[in-house]
Scaffold this active site. Structure first.
Site, PDB file in Angstrom:
ATOM      1  N   ASN A  44       0.716  -1.235  -0.092  1.00 10.24           N
ATOM      2  CA  ASN A  44       0.209  -0.019  -0.412  1.00 10.24           C
ATOM      3  C   ASN A  44       0.941   1.167   0.126  1.00 10.24           C
ATOM      4  O   ASN A  44       0.712   2.068  -0.600  1.00 10.24           O
ATOM      5  CB  ASN A  44      -0.858   0.090   1.241  1.00 10.24           C
ATOM      6  CG  ASN A  44      -1.842  -0.848   1.306  1.00 10.24           C
ATOM      7  OD1 ASN A  44      -2.317  -1.700   0.285  1.00 10.24           O
ATOM      8  ND2 ASN A  44      -2.339  -1.219   2.433  1.00 10.24           N
ATOM      9  N   GLU A 141       5.625  -5.847   9.372  1.00  9.59           N
ATOM     10  CA  GLU A 141       4.534  -6.938   9.128  1.00  9.59           C
ATOM     11  C   GLU A 141       5.603  -8.201   8.677  1.00  9.59           C
ATOM     12  O   GLU A 141       5.277  -9.356   8.711  1.00  9.59           O
ATOM     13  CB  GLU A 141       3.843  -6.688   7.819  1.00  9.59           C
ATOM     14  CG  GLU A 141       2.494  -5.978   8.348  1.00  9.59           C
ATOM     15  CD  GLU A 141       1.569  -5.616   7.385  1.00  9.59           C
ATOM     16  OE1 GLU A 141       0.216  -5.539   7.755  1.00  9.59           O
ATOM     17  OE2 GLU A 141       1.730  -5.795   6.220  1.00  9.59           O
ATOM     18  N   ASN A 185       1.056   5.335  15.164  1.00  7.04           N
ATOM     19  CA  ASN A 185      -0.112   6.096  15.412  1.00  7.04           C
ATOM     20  C   ASN A 185      -0.323   5.899  17.025  1.00  7.04           C
ATOM     21  O   ASN A 185       0.438   5.442  17.799  1.00  7.04           O
ATOM     22  CB  ASN A 185      -1.301   5.435  14.793  1.00  7.04           C
ATOM     23  CG  ASN A 185      -1.479   3.852  15.264  1.00  7.04           C
ATOM     24  OD1 ASN A 185      -0.947   3.466  16.248  1.00  7.04           O
ATOM     25  ND2 ASN A 185      -2.426   3.138  14.403  1.00  7.04           N
ATOM     26  N   GLY A 223      -5.003  10.035  13.482  1.00 10.29           N
ATOM     27  CA  GLY A 223      -6.362   9.784  12.847  1.00 10.29           C
ATOM     28  C   GLY A 223      -7.042  11.151  12.452  1.00 10.29           C
ATOM     29  O   GLY A 223      -6.236  11.941  11.876  1.00 10.29           O
ATOM     30  N   GLY A 226      -5.273  14.806  13.099  1.00  7.95           N
ATOM     31  CA  GLY A 226      -4.154  15.105  12.208  1.00  7.95           C
ATOM     32  C   GLY A 226      -2.754  14.365  12.586  1.00  7.95           C
ATOM     33  O   GLY A 226      -2.811  13.398  12.904  1.00  7.95           O
ATOM     34  N   ASP A 254      -1.143   3.867   5.732  1.00 12.83           N
ATOM     35  CA  ASP A 254      -0.049   3.698   4.460  1.00 12.83           C
ATOM     36  C   ASP A 254      -0.200   4.681   3.485  1.00 12.83           C
ATOM     37  O   ASP A 254       0.863   5.042   3.007  1.00 12.83           O
ATOM     38  CB  ASP A 254      -0.769   2.457   4.026  1.00 12.83           C
ATOM     39  CG  ASP A 254      -0.671   1.087   4.961  1.00 12.83           C
ATOM     40  OD1 ASP A 254       0.264   1.189   5.794  1.00 12.83           O
ATOM     41  OD2 ASP A 254      -1.378   0.326   4.801  1.00 12.83           O
ATOM     42  N   GLY A 289     -11.344   0.054  -0.015  1.00 13.54           N
ATOM     43  CA  GLY A 289     -10.112  -0.739  -0.255  1.00 13.54           C
ATOM     44  C   GLY A 289      -8.908   0.113   0.235  1.00 13.54           C
ATOM     45  O   GLY A 289      -8.978   1.240   0.670  1.00 13.54           O
TER      46      GLY A 289
END
Ligand code: RIB
Length: 309
Positions: A44, A141, A185, A223, A226, A254, A289
């Site tokens: 992504n 990941e 995050n 989120g 900002g 991403d 998506g």
């Protein structure tokens, strides 16, 4: 040919189920919609960077199967160059995405498949490509060993390094010191620091604590609120942007990381690149998506122009 942005990470075929709620154990629930599309944080981010105008390549491992073909087709369309090892006896990554109807929020299980085998040797094999890039980006990941080796090669060559520590896990100071930019995050920040991140003051304290451990810039993504940027001297808030109704937040982080990499690779400074990244993420959440939601450079420029930003 040298690439501006090199991403190390995972491709996953995302199986997206939209429903009002998650089923409880033992329950069967009727869903509202289903779709299958390209995902995986690394892929992504590479798609976001490439569509935003950066000459981008991805280092990963795939299986020789339908999801592997989906990866190749998706990258070809987006302009991402694959630096890929195909593992004939393994499967390509796959993810279950629960999309909450109405809110666009999600819950995810990802199985990286063949990319679970990514190791230091994959990075050594691509050392020339990494060293020739302007920006190197990775996430968590795939195994830490591969991420750390990639960061080491990039740092030694003077390439700007971005680590998006997702999914979160504990990291050594040695690894954090290899990062020019760390982009957690709120929940990832809580895991990395052990500190709560519920208010702006708490976010600032956590950004300060993370900076003490080695990265040059902490970009804490918040989120819909900002982001917070701390460079060791100044703590700045980055305003959120709204590009329309939110339908799917999958891959928003991403989009932000890919946009940031593309902005920096284009020569823009951190402030401009963060604005660009925020716009890329704002547009992505108005589309369903993950990989397919990434906007083109023209989309982003038009949005920023329209918003007078
Ligand atoms: O960040 C979103 C991504 O996380 C999804 O595309 C899914 O594949 C998981 O990797």
């Amino acid at each position: 040919m040298a690439h501006d942005v090199i991403v190390l990470g995972v491709f996953a075929g995302d199986a997206i189920f939209e429903a009002a709620r998650l089923p409880v154990m033992g329950e069967t629930l009727l869903g509202d919609s289903f779709s299958l599309g390209p995902g995986g944080k690394g892929s992504n981010q590479a798609i976001a960077a490439a569509k935003a105008g950066a000459n981008t390549a991805i280092i990963t491992r795939l299986g020789d199967d339908a999801f592997g073909q989906l990866a190749h087709d998706t990258w070809e369309q987006a302009g991402v160059v694959p630096l890929v090892r195909v593992m004939p006896d393994e499967s390509t990554g796959a993810a279950f995405i629960y999309l909450e109807k109405g809110s666009g929020r999600n819950a995810i299980i990802v199985c990286p498949g063949a990319a679970t085998g990514l190791a230091g040797e994959d990075m050594d094999a691509q050392a020339e490509a990494i060293g020739g890039a302007k920006v190197f980006v990775t996430q968590l990941e795939q195994p830490l060993e591969a991420a750390q080796r990639g960061l080491e090669i990039a740092r030694a060559a003077g390439v700007t390094t971005i680590l998006n520590p997702a999914p979160a896990q504990h990291l050594t100071d040695e690894m954090l010191a290899l990062c020019d930019i760390l982009t957690p995050n709120e929940s990832e920040t809580e895991i990395l620091t052990g500190l709560p991140v519920r208010t702006l003051e708490e976010a600032e304290a956590a950004a300060y604590a993370l900076h003490q451990r080695g990265p040059k810039h902490i970009i804490l993504t918040l989120g819909e609120n900002g982001a917070l940027w701390y460079d060791g001297q100044h703590m700045r808030t980055i305003d959120p942007m709204e590009a329309g109704p939110v339908v799917d937040t999958t891959g928003a982080g991403d989009a932000f990381n890919g946009g940031l990499a593309a902005g920096l690779a284009s020569g823009a400074d951190m402030r401009e690149s963060l604005k660009f990244a925020t716009a890329v993420a704002a547009i992505s959440v108005t589309r369903k998506g993950a990989g397919l939601a990434m906007p083109s450079y023209a989309d982003v420029a038009q949005f920023l122009n329209r918003s007078n930003m």
